[in-house]
Design a protein around this motif. Structure first.
Motif, PDB file in Angstrom:
ATOM      1  N   ALA A 196      40.039  49.210  35.356  1.00  0.00           N
ATOM      2  CA  ALA A 196      40.427  48.750  36.690  1.00  0.00           C
ATOM      3  C   ALA A 196      39.345  47.806  37.208  1.00  0.00           C
ATOM      4  N   SER A 197      39.744  46.805  37.950  1.00  0.00           N
ATOM      5  CA  SER A 197      38.788  45.768  38.333  1.00  0.00           C
ATOM      6  C   SER A 197      39.077  45.252  39.730  1.00  0.00           C
ATOM      7  N   LYS A 198      38.032  44.651  40.320  1.00  0.00           N
ATOM      8  CA  LYS A 198      38.200  43.948  41.591  1.00  0.00           C
ATOM      9  C   LYS A 198      38.086  42.440  41.412  1.00  0.00           C
ATOM     10  N   ARG A 199      37.807  42.016  40.196  1.00  0.00           N
ATOM     11  CA  ARG A 199      37.619  40.591  39.944  1.00  0.00           C
ATOM     12  C   ARG A 199      38.942  39.860  40.104  1.00  0.00           C
ATOM     13  N   PRO A 200      38.962  38.845  40.957  1.00  0.00           N
ATOM     14  CA  PRO A 200      40.228  38.137  41.195  1.00  0.00           C
ATOM     15  C   PRO A 200      40.826  37.595  39.898  1.00  0.00           C
ATOM     16  N   ASP A 201      42.127  37.697  39.799  1.00  0.00           N
ATOM     17  CA  ASP A 201      42.909  37.150  38.684  1.00  0.00           C
ATOM     18  C   ASP A 201      42.631  37.827  37.349  1.00  0.00           C
ATOM     19  N   SER A 202      41.897  38.919  37.327  1.00  0.00           N
ATOM     20  CA  SER A 202      41.692  39.643  36.078  1.00  0.00           C
ATOM     21  C   SER A 202      42.885  40.550  35.812  1.00  0.00           C
ATOM     22  N   VAL A 203      43.100  40.864  34.527  1.00  0.00           N
ATOM     23  CA  VAL A 203      44.193  41.765  34.169  1.00  0.00           C
ATOM     24  C   VAL A 203      44.002  43.114  34.839  1.00  0.00           C
ATOM     25  N   GLY A 204      42.742  43.640  34.825  1.00  0.00           N
ATOM     26  CA  GLY A 204      42.469  44.930  35.447  1.00  0.00           C
ATOM     27  C   GLY A 204      42.799  44.961  36.925  1.00  0.00           C
ATOM     28  N   ARG A 205      42.600  43.829  37.606  1.00  0.00           N
ATOM     29  CA  ARG A 205      42.910  43.752  39.035  1.00  0.00           C
ATOM     30  C   ARG A 205      44.417  43.773  39.264  1.00  0.00           C
ATOM     31  N   HIS A 258      35.933  52.922  36.426  1.00  0.00           N
ATOM     32  CA  HIS A 258      35.075  51.739  36.382  1.00  0.00           C
ATOM     33  C   HIS A 258      33.634  52.200  36.533  1.00  0.00           C
ATOM     34  N   PRO A 259      32.727  51.693  35.691  1.00  0.00           N
ATOM     35  CA  PRO A 259      31.356  52.217  35.730  1.00  0.00           C
ATOM     36  C   PRO A 259      30.566  51.827  36.968  1.00  0.00           C
ATOM     37  N   LYS A 260      31.016  50.816  37.737  1.00  0.00           N
ATOM     38  CA  LYS A 260      30.206  50.342  38.865  1.00  0.00           C
ATOM     39  C   LYS A 260      30.889  50.493  40.220  1.00  0.00           C
ATOM     40  N   HIS A 261      32.200  50.251  40.290  1.00  0.00           N
ATOM     41  CA  HIS A 261      32.870  50.272  41.592  1.00  0.00           C
ATOM     42  C   HIS A 261      33.143  51.705  42.040  1.00  0.00           C
ATOM     43  N   PRO A 262      32.793  52.053  43.258  1.00  0.00           N
ATOM     44  CA  PRO A 262      33.086  53.408  43.733  1.00  0.00           C
ATOM     45  C   PRO A 262      34.561  53.616  44.063  1.00  0.00           C
ATOM     46  N   ALA A 263      35.277  52.539  44.310  1.00  0.00           N
ATOM     47  CA  ALA A 263      36.696  52.664  44.659  1.00  0.00           C
ATOM     48  C   ALA A 263      37.445  51.428  44.180  1.00  0.00           C
ATOM     49  N   ILE A 264      38.704  51.627  43.823  1.00  0.00           N
ATOM     50  CA  ILE A 264      39.613  50.536  43.437  1.00  0.00           C
ATOM     51  C   ILE A 264      40.883  50.699  44.258  1.00  0.00           C
ATOM     52  N   GLU A 265      41.296  49.620  44.929  1.00  0.00           N
ATOM     53  CA  GLU A 265      42.499  49.667  45.768  1.00  0.00           C
ATOM     54  C   GLU A 265      42.441  50.819  46.764  1.00  0.00           C
ATOM     55  N   ALA A 314      37.112  55.846  42.509  1.00  0.00           N
ATOM     56  CA  ALA A 314      37.048  55.519  41.087  1.00  0.00           C
ATOM     57  C   ALA A 314      36.039  56.419  40.394  1.00  0.00           C
ATOM     58  N   TYR A 315      36.211  56.563  39.079  1.00  0.00           N
ATOM     59  CA  TYR A 315      35.340  57.432  38.285  1.00  0.00           C
ATOM     60  C   TYR A 315      34.592  56.571  37.279  1.00  0.00           C
ATOM     61  N   PRO A 316      33.322  56.863  37.062  1.00  0.00           N
ATOM     62  CA  PRO A 316      32.524  55.985  36.190  1.00  0.00           C
ATOM     63  C   PRO A 316      32.903  56.050  34.717  1.00  0.00           C
ATOM     64  N   SER A 317      33.527  57.142  34.264  1.00  0.00           N
ATOM     65  CA  SER A 317      33.863  57.265  32.837  1.00  0.00           C
ATOM     66  C   SER A 317      35.021  58.232  32.666  1.00  0.00           C
ATOM     67  N   VAL A 318      35.553  58.261  31.459  1.00  0.00           N
ATOM     68  CA  VAL A 318      36.615  59.215  31.147  1.00  0.00           C
ATOM     69  C   VAL A 318      36.127  60.643  31.307  1.00  0.00           C
ATOM     70  N   ALA A 319      34.887  60.885  30.931  1.00  0.00           N
ATOM     71  CA  ALA A 319      34.324  62.239  31.036  1.00  0.00           C
ATOM     72  C   ALA A 319      34.277  62.726  32.485  1.00  0.00           C
ATOM     73  N   ASP A 320      34.208  61.788  33.433  1.00  0.00           N
ATOM     74  CA  ASP A 320      34.116  62.169  34.840  1.00  0.00           C
ATOM     75  C   ASP A 320      35.467  62.406  35.506  1.00  0.00           C
ATOM     76  N   LEU A 321      36.559  62.152  34.799  1.00  0.00           N
ATOM     77  CA  LEU A 321      37.873  62.373  35.401  1.00  0.00           C
ATOM     78  C   LEU A 321      38.068  63.853  35.716  1.00  0.00           C
ATOM     79  N   PRO A 322      38.643  64.170  36.881  1.00  0.00           N
ATOM     80  CA  PRO A 322      38.802  65.585  37.237  1.00  0.00           C
ATOM     81  C   PRO A 322      39.836  66.311  36.390  1.00  0.00           C
ATOM     82  N   ILE A 323      40.824  65.595  35.883  1.00  0.00           N
ATOM     83  CA  ILE A 323      41.846  66.191  35.012  1.00  0.00           C
ATOM     84  C   ILE A 323      42.130  65.223  33.870  1.00  0.00           C
TER      85      ILE A 323
END
Length: 904
Positions: A20-29, A48-55, A59-68
């Motif tokens: 997931a991304s905040k970069r304009p025009d990126s696929v992740g965005r 996303h490893p850097k953004h605290p939130a998306i939309e 946001a979670y920094p890694s797959v390991a950090d996902l709650p479920i």
């Protein structure tokens, strides 16, 4: 692979977006925006490893950090990171992923191909299913999931759209949105590293929310799986296909007429037709076909293409007639009773024929009376109702009358398809909406309406072909496979690419295809001697492994009546051959008796191996100009007599073969039988790369091959440990399963797989069951089984089903017992059924058939065979107990026991 875990793809309860991304025009965005604005009711977890939130979502920094563990992961990270992410997701419990990222071997890139293998290796231990990579994504409108980077969302509906091309997703949605067309699923398959067309067809065939499946195909990965899945799906609902790259006819130079004529698109056409899918050419036609097949009343069984046209304007009726004839349809011939009824109901100036022109001032009552008469005519298969706007009649009133008449006819069980074409734009729009609301197919031009009529005709014919009773092949011929292999091995040992003409003809004779007597001669003198033994007149042909098209270099002389004739032409042939091909090896001549069949038609039969679908059989008009005429049809083996006749009927030459003026029909069964024999050759001789029989003469006396070429594969290209039939896209009849058994009283019984031509005998088997045995078998009173049920029992896909029948040697045409299993698409579990004639119960036939079918299931790798048995069916429960089935009571029905046999 299979349908395993595809429910996590199509019915996820939680999602993760990795990349997931905040970069304009990126696929992740774009994917993030689409996902969070789609309306999905479950959790969407961006990573996303850097953004605290998306939309606006944590946001979670890694797959390991996902709650479920998410059911479905959408991945748009750089390609090198994807395999590791998939492994991590799989370990956490995720079972489906959409990989949007490219860079996995597209265009033959070696590093990408290695990355692709790492991706598969990461997913396999967890049976995690992958859509993509290199795809636009997946849209599930009913769940509010837009996991794609499409610029436009899909509306909810009941059409599934599967495409290899990502660009086709956006083009399709752009096209569909203003037309109000909705989807149950839209899947961009991309590189099809894991999930492919076969997997999705199997899943969607039983999806209650999908009424039709639309495909955009550029290529298939596993031809046999695709054919099995498409055939199963098309029996359940319409499957409609656009094939991209229709005119890419192969870059390699063809070395035979067959190779030149059998382009890859022709083979795809044959595959779609054989699988029961309807092929179309444009997006507009795709949706028209989907709407036609969904809204038109099904055509009657056996109904052909006889159309009645009802119109209030002569010109549009003529246009519709022209379009109908152009597309191979026919105008219905109205019965005298119908003409009389119309005479009584219509003005004296009506057309008194078909098209039925009821004059421009026709009110709704006139439409109703005329349509009712046409629907009652047994010679009418379908009706097209047309309306031209006029100042003296209301098109809306006419539309309402048509709808009421159709509804009344349906109430009386008259279900002939009715199509509508209200011309004009503003004046007709309201009527078209009315037709659509009442599920009557409607079109804005005569040509589109006729195209829809023919869609239904073609689709219905395809469905009937899947269920048509197959004629038996005449008994008595057994191919000399060993003799043919010896010829081929000798050529391989000598590192020859082509057999000599006499060798090629000997191969045909081994498979029962008649040929003219042909001998070889090393010199002109030897040719003279051979000609004397065969008897004049003779044909003389150059014999060279380096000259395949002999006529092109003047290497053929016909109708040689004497020794002098032969010597003159023989020397001339040698001279021309050496001039045209100075480096060619000249082995001498082939000398054959002249075949005089005045009036015989020259045909071509051929065999070529397609890189996707394996061997394909060619039929068409023969002679030296075959590549110019291009009157040909392609079919996939195995063929039977019905399929062979159907293949022949696709060509123009078939009309000549059927007889004309004072020329009697050719022996069509002999031609069909030659095609069947060629199909057998394809299934048994993996050493054969191509076969060219040109010309095959055909007339009322039969067929005979005048010339033949056979191309041989190098020895190293043929794996002796793999069955030759494994090359075929459709598994042929498994002859190896033919066996014998002994009943309790010592009687010998023959056991073999069921054949399509067994349908009448299977119906007869069930007629010999008592009413009580029929009730125990079907859980309800049943007098007999009909054609459709018997056809489904006998026209089976040997790759997914198996049925063994029991016969007594002295009554080979009678079936006394049948045991069958039908496996799920994964090939892990199968359901069984068994039936034995009531008069011979207790002699052990049912037990023997069950034991043999279970042995087969275990060899195929099936892990579980199960069935439902009424508790009162003690004999079946006893047999199951003796065969090691476990009993499990059905909690929903105390009168039913589920029996389960598991294999290690």
């Amino acid at each position: 692979m299979s349908v395993r875990n595809l429910d996590r793809l199509f019915k996820p309860t939680s999602l993760a977006l990795i990349g997931a991304s905040k970069r304009p025009d990126s696929v992740g965005r774009v994917v993030a925006r689409n996902l969070f604005n789609g309306g999905f009711d479950g959790p969407i977890m961006p990573v996303h490893p850097k953004h605290p939130a998306i939309e606006g979502t944590l946001a979670y920094p890694s797959v390991a950090d996902l709650p479920i563990a998410p059911d479905l992961a959408v991945i748009c990270t750089p390609p090198d990171s994807v395999p590791e992410l998939v492994a991590e997701l799989g370990a956490r419990g995720t079972r489906a992923a959409v990989v949007i990222t490219a860079g996995f071997g597209e265009g033959g890139n070696e590093a990408g191909a290695a990355r692709r293998q790492r991706l598969l290796d990461a997913a396999r231990p967890h049976t995690l299913r992958i859509v993509g990579p290199n795809c636009v994504g997946v849209l599930l409108p009913r769940l509010g999931i837009d996991a794609s980077f499409s610029h436009i969302a899909a509306a909810p509906g009941d059409l599934a759209f599967l495409t290899q091309s990502g660009a086709m997703v956006t083009a399709m949605l752009d096209w569909a949105a203003p037309r109000g067309i909705g989807f149950s699923q839209v899947v961009s398959l991309g590189d099809m590293t894991d999930v492919d067309f076969g997997d999705l067809l199997d899943y969607l065939a039983v999806d209650p929310g999908t009424r039709a499946i639309l495909l955009y195909v550029e290529g298939v990965t596993n031809a046999r799986k695709f054919m099995s899945a498409c055939r199963a799906a098309s029996r359940a609902k319409p499957v409609i296909v656009i094939k991209g790259g229709r005119h890419a006819e192969g870059a390699k130079a063809a070395s035979s007429h067959t190779g030149a004529l059998a382009g890859s698109d022709a083979v795809y056409e044959a595959a779609f037709r054989r699988a029961g899918a309807l092929r179309v050419q444009t997006l507009e036609e795709l949706f028209d076909a989907a709407e036609t097949l969904a809204t038109a009343s099904p055509a009657r069984r056996g109904a052909a293409d006889r159309l009645a046209i009802l119109t209030n304007g002569g010109g549009p009726g003529v246009l519709a007639t022209d379009a109908l004839i152009d597309q191979g349809g026919r105008l219905a011939e109205l019965a005298p009773e119908t003409i009389a009824t119309l005479d009584a109901a219509l003005p004296a100036t009506w057309s008194r024929g078909n098209p039925v022109d009821i004059i421009g001032d026709a009110p709704g009552s006139r439409y109703s009376a005329a349509l009712e008469a046409l629907l009652a005519d047994p010679g009418v298969d379908a009706v097209l109702v047309m309306n031209c706007p006029t100042a003296v009649a209301d098109p809306g009133e006419a539309a309402g009358a048509v709808i009421e008449t159709v509804q009344a006819a349906r109430a009386r069980e008259i279900r002939r398809p009715v199509f509508t074409n209200w011309l004009g734009d503003p004046a007709a729009q309201a009527s078209r909406r009315l037709f659509a609301a009442n599920r009557l197919p409607t079109y804005d031009t005569p040509e589109r309406a006729i195209r829809a009529v023919m869609h239904l005709v073609r689709y219905r014919r395809g469905q009937e072909e899947l269920l048509e009773t197959v004629p038996s092949i005449p008994e008595g011929h057994q191919p000399d496979t060993q003799g043919a292999r010896e010829i081929l091995r000798r050529a391989q040992d000598e590192q020859r690419t082509w057999l000599t003409e006499p060798e090629a003809k000997r191969i045909l004779e081994c498979y029962g295809i008649p040929t003219v007597r042909t001998r070889t001669a090393a010199t002109v003198d030897e040719a003279v001697q051979v000609a004397g033994e065969l008897g004049y007149p003779v044909a003389l042909k150059i014999l060279s492994p380096d000259i395949t098209h002999k006529s092109d270099i003047g290497g053929v002389a016909l109708d040689l009546e004497s020794e002098a004739d032969l010597r003159t032409h023989g020397e001339a042939i040698l001279r021309r051959a050496r001039e045209a091909k100075p480096d060619a090896r000249i082995d001498g001549f082939s000398v054959q008796e002249m075949c005089r069949r005045p009036g015989a038609i020259e045909l071509i039969l051929g065999l070529v191996e397609d890189h996707q679908f394996g061997p394909a059989v060619l039929f068409g008009q023969g002679g030296t100009a075959v590549e110019v005429v291009k009157d040909k049809a392609i079919g996939l083996p195995p063929l039977n007599l019905r399929l062979a006749r159907s293949l022949m009927a696709e060509t123009r030459i078939y009309r000549l073969l059927s007889g004309y003026r004072d020329t009697p029909p050719a022996d069509l069964e002999a031609i069909a039988l030659a095609l069947v024999r060629l199909s057998e050759l394809a299934a048994e001789l993996a050493e054969v790369a191509e076969v060219d029989i040109n010309p095959l003469l055909a007339d009322s006396k039969g067929v005979i091959a005048l010339d033949a070429r056979v191309k041989v594969k190098p020895k190293e290209a043929v794996d002796p440990t793999v069955s030759p039939a494994a090359r075929l896209a459709i598994r042929p009849y498994p002859k190896a399963l033919e066996q014998e058994g002994t009943l309790l009283d010592g009687t010998t019984v023959k056991i073999r797989p069921v054949k399509p031509e067994d349908e009448p005998a299977v119906q007869e088997l069930y007629r010999h069951l008592t009413p009580e045995d029929m009730r125990l078998r079907f859980f309800a009173p049943k007098a007999e089984i009909g054609h459709e049920s018997a056809a489904r029992m006998t026209q089976i896909d040997y790759d997914r089903e198996m049925a063994l029948v029991g016969l007594f040697p002295d009554e080979p045409g009678q079936i006394f017992g049948l045991a069958r299993i039908a496996a799920d698409p994964d090939g892990r579990t199968a359901e069984y059924a068994v039936a034995v004639r009531s008069a011979i119960k207790g002699r052990g036939l049912g037990f023997l058939l069950m034991r043999r079918i279970l042995d087969y299931a275990q060899r195929r790798g099936i892990k579980e065979v199960h069935g439902d048995v009424l508790t009162e069916n003690r004999r079946m429960l006893q047999i199951c107990g003796e065969l090691g089935f476990e009993r499990r009571l059905d909690p929903q029905d105390s009168q039913v026991v589920k029996v389960v046999k598991t294999f290690e």
